[in-house]
Design a protein around this motif. Structure first.
Motif, PDB file in Angstrom:
ATOM      1  N   THR A 230     -60.596  23.306   1.263  1.00 29.57           N
ATOM      2  CA  THR A 230     -59.280  23.920   1.394  1.00 29.57           C
ATOM      3  C   THR A 230     -59.358  25.389   1.006  1.00 29.57           C
ATOM      4  N   VAL A 231     -58.283  26.131   1.290  1.00 28.16           N
ATOM      5  CA  VAL A 231     -58.193  27.531   0.863  1.00 28.16           C
ATOM      6  C   VAL A 231     -58.259  27.619  -0.653  1.00 28.16           C
ATOM      7  N   GLU A 232     -57.651  26.641  -1.323  1.00 25.44           N
ATOM      8  CA  GLU A 232     -57.675  26.632  -2.789  1.00 25.44           C
ATOM      9  C   GLU A 232     -59.103  26.505  -3.311  1.00 25.44           C
ATOM     10  N   ASP A 233     -59.915  25.677  -2.642  1.00 24.02           N
ATOM     11  CA  ASP A 233     -61.326  25.572  -3.021  1.00 24.02           C
ATOM     12  C   ASP A 233     -62.014  26.930  -2.931  1.00 24.02           C
ATOM     13  N   GLN A 240     -65.044  31.921  -9.555  1.00 25.25           N
ATOM     14  CA  GLN A 240     -66.154  31.505 -10.424  1.00 25.25           C
ATOM     15  C   GLN A 240     -67.467  32.186 -10.056  1.00 25.25           C
ATOM     16  N   GLY A 241     -67.452  32.990  -9.008  1.00 26.39           N
ATOM     17  CA  GLY A 241     -68.671  33.666  -8.570  1.00 26.39           C
ATOM     18  C   GLY A 241     -69.683  32.721  -7.950  1.00 26.39           C
ATOM     19  N   HIS A 291     -74.153  50.393  -6.571  1.00 22.12           N
ATOM     20  CA  HIS A 291     -73.121  49.888  -7.476  1.00 22.12           C
ATOM     21  C   HIS A 291     -72.547  48.597  -6.895  1.00 22.12           C
ATOM     22  N   ILE A 292     -72.487  47.548  -7.687  1.00 21.75           N
ATOM     23  CA  ILE A 292     -71.832  46.317  -7.235  1.00 21.75           C
ATOM     24  C   ILE A 292     -70.346  46.418  -7.521  1.00 21.75           C
ATOM     25  N   ILE A 293     -69.551  46.131  -6.507  1.00 17.86           N
ATOM     26  CA  ILE A 293     -68.109  45.992  -6.701  1.00 17.86           C
ATOM     27  C   ILE A 293     -67.709  44.627  -6.155  1.00 17.86           C
ATOM     28  N   SER A 294     -66.603  44.091  -6.679  1.00 13.87           N
ATOM     29  CA  SER A 294     -66.183  42.750  -6.290  1.00 13.87           C
ATOM     30  C   SER A 294     -64.691  42.746  -6.015  1.00 13.87           C
ATOM     31  N   PHE A 295     -64.235  41.685  -5.366  1.00 15.61           N
ATOM     32  CA  PHE A 295     -62.865  41.627  -4.887  1.00 15.61           C
ATOM     33  C   PHE A 295     -62.273  40.234  -5.107  1.00 15.61           C
TER      34      PHE A 295
END
Length: 422
Positions: A230-233, A240-241, A291-295
């Motif tokens: 699901t989208v929630e998954d 949680q990365g 550089h690592i960036i996350s979203f």
């Protein structure tokens, strides 16, 4: 203000993002460092370099490959091909990178051609896009035509192909070097073949050519039980990365890297792992910094419909997928622009992407942008920024997974290597 100092031949860990280091430190740091030491850095002379070194020698007119950022005046570009596009087999890595509403499509058509009428419309749109680029003074190059229906087998897997539609996914130009990405989808293992004649030509004319280590793409590279129902998954796993690709071996798509002179921004995604980012960091150090960036993104695959740098100190940031490190840019004096909601209708098929392809634009220079002719809202946004729009309709081409940035790889831009973070 962001200030980075690097010493050639000395410690390169200073410019790495801290959590790459912490991750690699857990059990295999020494092995990774011994295995993937950059030969370029090892062979370089001992000298000190600073982030605020502003200018290198200007690009000569006959240099075949040279591009440092996403906005210098565009002179030559590779534009992909929709011809012979095939639906990839519905393997675990494809499932993790596509939306649930399209899973029945992949189950039914995996290993077959995309709808031929739709593909032909995409072919026509991209031809028109090429014509407009030429009228704007850009030299356009195309990959080879390949039969992607051919099945292939390696010791670790079997698959058929996909397409050569998105050169941004497989090729990254950094200065006068063109880097072939190793990719992460089995259906894209041999995609480089469509670009090899061009790359060999550039190499013979003086460009640097690097092919990143090709992964085996064995079962160990993927979490075979990746729990997305699901989208929630998806949201939970992203928070949680956790990703479908493991750290078994380096893998990355070039479209997970965004260039801004000496600074290159990357994201850990479903197709790019930390080992892949680390390979790039070591390969490009000390002249460039990764550089690592996350979203906040439930389905991270490629950075350029989430975070698109469109000028010196100017970045588009997706409001639905906010950047966790956005203060890095604000503190450096950058302007962060939030693009408007896309106008693409819900019933238009987007088999491999989201509606946010509206912000997946191609800068022809700082004051000209190629943008979707149907997206009037983002056209107005650019006009308010003082950037004129070159409008092109690629709505059917969007369905195959990309906007203008995805469908292109800028081979040559007229500019110099600079640092935009002081």
């Amino acid at each position: 203000m962001l200030r980075v100092r690097c010493v050639r031949g000395g410690s390169r860990g200073a410019e790495a993002v801290h959590y790459i280091g912490s991750m690699l430190a857990k059990g295999f740091t020494g092995w990774v460092q011994r295995t993937f030491q950059s030969t370029q850095a090892a062979a370089a002379p001992k000298k000190v370099c600073f982030a605020d070194d502003k200018v290198t020698d200007p690009v000569t007119k006959d240099h075949p490959v040279c591009s440092y950022n996403e906005w210098d005046p565009l002179e030559e570009v590779i534009v992909g091909r929709a011809e012979n596009a095939y639906v990839p087999p519905f393997s675990v890595e494809v499932k993790a990178n596509t939306y649930e509403k399209y899973w029945p499509f992949y189950l039914k058509y995996g290993g077959q051609s995309f709808p031929k009428e739709h593909v032909q419309k995409a072919v026509n749109e991209i031809e028109e896009m090429c014509n407009i680029l030429k009228m704007e003074g850009v030299n356009v190059r195309r990959p080879e035509l390949i039969d992607w229906s051919v099945k292939y087998t390696t010791p670790d897997f079997e698959s058929s192909g996909l397409y050569a539609a998105m050169p941004r996914d497989i090729l990254l130009v950094v200065g006068n070097e063109i880097i072939e990405a190793p990719m992460a989808w089995r259906a894209r293992f041999f995609e480089y073949r469509a670009y090899r004649p061009l790359i060999k030509e550039y190499f013979r004319r003086g460009a640097k050519w690097t092919t990143a280590p090709k992964p085996t793409m064995s079962s160990e590279l993927y979490d075979q039980d990746y729990p997305i129902r699901t989208v929630e998954d998806r949201h939970k796993l992203a928070a949680q990365g956790k990703f479908v690709t493991t750290e078994f071996e380096p893998c990355f798509d070039a479209a997970d890297f965004m260039r801004a002179g000496r600074d290159i921004f990357a994201q850990r995604s479903q197709v790019t792992n930390y080992l892949g980012i680390e390979w790039m960091r070591r390969h490009l150090a000390p002249d460039y910094r990764i550089h690592i960036i996350s979203f906040k993104d439930p389905n991270p695959m490629h950075i350029d419909a989430t975070f698109n740098i469109i000028g010196p100190g100017l970045v588009l940031s997706n409001p639905d997928r906010p950047c966790h490190q956005i203060d890095l840019f604000k503190k450096a004096g950058w302007t962060v622009v939030t693009p408007p909601t896309p106008l693409i209708p819900d019933d238009h098929p987007l088999w491999m992407s989201s509606k946010w392809l509206s912000m997946n634009v191609l800068m022809l220079d700082e004051k000209r942008v190629m943008v979707d002719a149907n997206e009037s809202s983002i056209q107005k946004m650019f006009e308010k920024l003082g950037i004129s729009t070159v409008k092109v309709n690629i709505r059917h081409a969007n369905s195959l997974g990309g906007g203008f940035h995805c469908w292109t790889c800028d081979v040559r831009r007229r500019g110099t290597l600079q640092s935009y973070f002081d």
